[in-house]
Design a protein around this motif. Sequence first.
Motif, PDB file in Angstrom:
ATOM      1  N   PHE A 113     -50.440 -93.357  -0.725  1.00 26.79           N
ATOM      2  CA  PHE A 113     -50.755 -94.771  -0.969  1.00 26.79           C
ATOM      3  C   PHE A 113     -49.629 -95.667  -0.459  1.00 26.79           C
ATOM      4  O   PHE A 113     -49.885 -96.704   0.154  1.00 26.79           O
ATOM      5  CB  PHE A 113     -50.992 -95.022  -2.458  1.00 26.79           C
ATOM      6  N   GLY A 114     -48.392 -95.273  -0.711  1.00 31.85           N
ATOM      7  CA  GLY A 114     -47.245 -96.061  -0.275  1.00 31.85           C
ATOM      8  C   GLY A 114     -47.219 -96.242   1.232  1.00 31.85           C
ATOM      9  O   GLY A 114     -46.934 -97.330   1.743  1.00 31.85           O
ATOM     10  N   GLN A 171     -48.393 -90.986  -4.301  1.00 34.11           N
ATOM     11  CA  GLN A 171     -47.543 -92.150  -4.044  1.00 34.11           C
ATOM     12  C   GLN A 171     -47.121 -92.211  -2.584  1.00 34.11           C
ATOM     13  O   GLN A 171     -47.018 -93.286  -2.003  1.00 34.11           O
ATOM     14  CB  GLN A 171     -46.320 -92.130  -4.972  1.00 34.11           C
ATOM     15  N   MET A 172     -46.913 -91.030  -1.986  1.00 35.55           N
ATOM     16  CA  MET A 172     -46.581 -91.036  -0.565  1.00 35.55           C
ATOM     17  C   MET A 172     -47.761 -91.567   0.242  1.00 35.55           C
ATOM     18  O   MET A 172     -47.603 -92.448   1.083  1.00 35.55           O
ATOM     19  CB  MET A 172     -46.216 -89.643  -0.071  1.00 35.55           C
ATOM     20  N   LEU A 228     -46.628 -87.502  -6.870  1.00 35.24           N
ATOM     21  CA  LEU A 228     -45.732 -87.899  -5.778  1.00 35.24           C
ATOM     22  C   LEU A 228     -46.459 -87.930  -4.437  1.00 35.24           C
ATOM     23  O   LEU A 228     -46.270 -88.837  -3.630  1.00 35.24           O
ATOM     24  CB  LEU A 228     -44.533 -86.944  -5.712  1.00 35.24           C
ATOM     25  N   ALA A 229     -47.306 -86.936  -4.226  1.00 35.53           N
ATOM     26  CA  ALA A 229     -48.066 -86.908  -2.980  1.00 35.53           C
ATOM     27  C   ALA A 229     -48.954 -88.141  -2.883  1.00 35.53           C
ATOM     28  O   ALA A 229     -49.062 -88.779  -1.823  1.00 35.53           O
ATOM     29  CB  ALA A 229     -48.908 -85.638  -2.916  1.00 35.53           C
TER      30      ALA A 229
END
Lengths: 196, 196, 196, 196
Positions: free
Chosen positions: A159-160, A156-157, A153-154
């Motif tokens: 990179f997102g 994804q945060m 999740l980190a």
Amino acid sequence: MLKNNQKTKYKQIIDAAVITIAENGYHQCQVSKIARQAGVADGTIYLYFKNKEDILISLFREKMQHFIQRLSEIIAGKNTATEKLLLLVENHFRILSENHALAIVTQLELRQTNKELRLKINDILKGYLKLIDDILIEGIENGEFDAKLDIRLARQMIFGTIDETATSWVMTDHKFDLVSLAPKIHQLLIHGCGNN
Amino acid sequence: MLKNNQKTKYKQIIDAAVITIAENGYHQCQVSKIARQAGVADGTIYLYFKNKEDILISLFREKMQHFIQRLSEIIAGKNTATEKLLLLVENHFRILSENHALAIVTQLELRQTNKELRLKINDILKGYLKLIDDILIEGIENGEFDAKLDIRLARQMIFGTIDETATSWVMTDHKFDLVSLAPKIHQLLIHGCGNN
Amino acid sequence: MLKNNQKTKYKQIIDAAVITIAENGYHQCQVSKIARQAGVADGTIYLYFKNKEDILISLFREKMQHFIQRLSEIIAGKNTATEKLLLLVENHFRILSENHALAIVTQLELRQTNKELRLKINDILKGYLKLIDDILIEGIENGEFDAKLDIRLARQMIFGTIDETATSWVMTDHKFDLVSLAPKIHQLLIHGCGNN
Amino acid sequence: MLKNNQKTKYKQIIDAAVITIAENGYHQCQVSKIARQAGVADGTIYLYFKNKEDILISLFREKMQHFIQRLSEIIAGKNTATEKLLLLVENHFRILSENHALAIVTQLELRQTNKELRLKINDILKGYLKLIDDILIEGIENGEFDAKLDIRLARQMIFGTIDETATSWVMTDHKFDLVSLAPKIHQLLIHGCGNN
DNA sequence: GATGAATGAGACTTCATTCAT
DNA sequence: AATGAATGAAGTCTCATTCAT
């Protein structure tokens, strides 16, 4: 020498593709346009690439390799995960800023493809995501980052956020300076929105 | 009554489009397929939509309206920005989880379009981004969030993170439960990766 | 010696062509495939043949020469036209049976060409048809055959029957024994269907 | 009426294909040429035919149906197999003579196709070969033909002879009168070359 | 003589859109 | 309003042939 020539022509076509796709958009970019830009015949393209899609994939693979390579080197000697993360964001932005055409292709045109192709792209992207993961793991281990961090999740945060910012920058025709946003984004990624 | 019928057929086509595009992908989804799924003739589509692109835009506008409406209502009565943000993430994920076809269309297929169309999509998206901005402003004003927060960047982090997670979920064929990730993501967005 | 090498490479290419065309079909048989099979470079083909069509014509000429040569020798010493006809049919079938690849090329692939090429093929075929004509003339002269025989038509019957049977055999993937059909076919050609 | 229009356009395209293929040869006959000759748009062809090959197959099926139908009717009332055979040969030649373009297509162009297509053609041809077989069986049963006749081989002789003669006629640009050859060929098929 | 990289013309087919009914 | 047959533009890729080495 022959090997050299081949490599030259392969890269020549890829560079032509970046420019032509950025200018016309992937779906408006005919193979013949790429060929003309590369200064080769249409048929020559097919000596180096399986089909039009393969140009896009190869282009991304080739550029991503450099991307990862360059980021890795920059990050290499640093001591803290926090510092590494700042350098990652900053230089991610810097590389895109240095090559607007490439930025357009990776942020916009590359996405205009079907799911199958997207999966191939994601596969190539894994090398980059690994860089982020390594930073996160290092940060957790040396106590810089939250021990209970969910790495996926980190990642994804991180990179997102980078991706959304970069796309937004491309969509506004590179109107603002991307690199200078890095510190603030870094601050956000480390401390979040909250008033800590 | 006629007016009513029109509305019916309009929505009928949009719903058919969501299903057909999700199943086939935007570029493999011929207008005739949408027409068949909607139970109308090809030509009928053009009584309600200017062209194929217009179906996509209209579809997104229509669905986004509901999306925003629903999120607004859910958030409405809450007291803290922190709580609102959690509800936003959670319900964003919930709506996508409730409608896999719509999730595929918004996360993947909608992006397979040229820049011009992307700008129109971004325009529709503004309503959603406004929701985020309002939460951020509220959070800053009542001291929950960092007073020096750059709202645009914070919004890009929030939206980018949600979007990246959702896309990742779609790409893995909805293999994991999206909604249950909301608290952890919320935690990340508020406090970041750092060990505060 | 050089001359010898040339001849070697010429035949080498022709033999490669027979195999490659039989395997792939004339239109699916690229010049490069023949070259690879022959173990030479693509360009080398053009040192020995004017173009792709020329390979086919040369192949047929070369093989037909052997064909006629061999049949002539077999027939040579025989006394009756009837016996000669039997040997012709039998050995025509035998040669095809001995070389399935060649059979495929002559019965199927050679025909997949335009009229102009067919005329050239017919020209080469004349040598074979002459063999038949000679047998017919001999048969008429020595009273074995009907004195009022129309030689052209009789030749077309003989060749047409042999050819149809051979093609039919190739189309069924050589499922039955071709040579053993010769006596019955010979009987038919001499006495017809009628109950004499 | 709609059904009627469809049928009309289907046949319209087939007739255009016969003319265009006969004039240009199968491989030089572009779909657009057929469309122009038929007076329809290129795309319209694909409403009635799967692809270019399908035009050829459909053309042959359609024409062969008529062919068989017509021959069947002509043969129907006759008493002897011998007479039926004569009528078969004669009218086979007559139909080809009446339509030179069709003759070119069936004798030359149809053969310029790969094995797969040839098998489909052979399948359609079976109806015609059945006609021959029926005559042969009748002839054997009523004592006109040799009781020990191998029907398959006799059929191959008959068809092979007719086909070879017809092809030869087409190759010489229809220089001689085909129909008038029928009696002599019939004589050959019944009595063979031999001096009975 | 031999190579093989480079050439570039050429055609099938798809599909968004129209319009007569 | 609804239909759906007809349109026709447009682009990827193949492969026979050449020619510099």
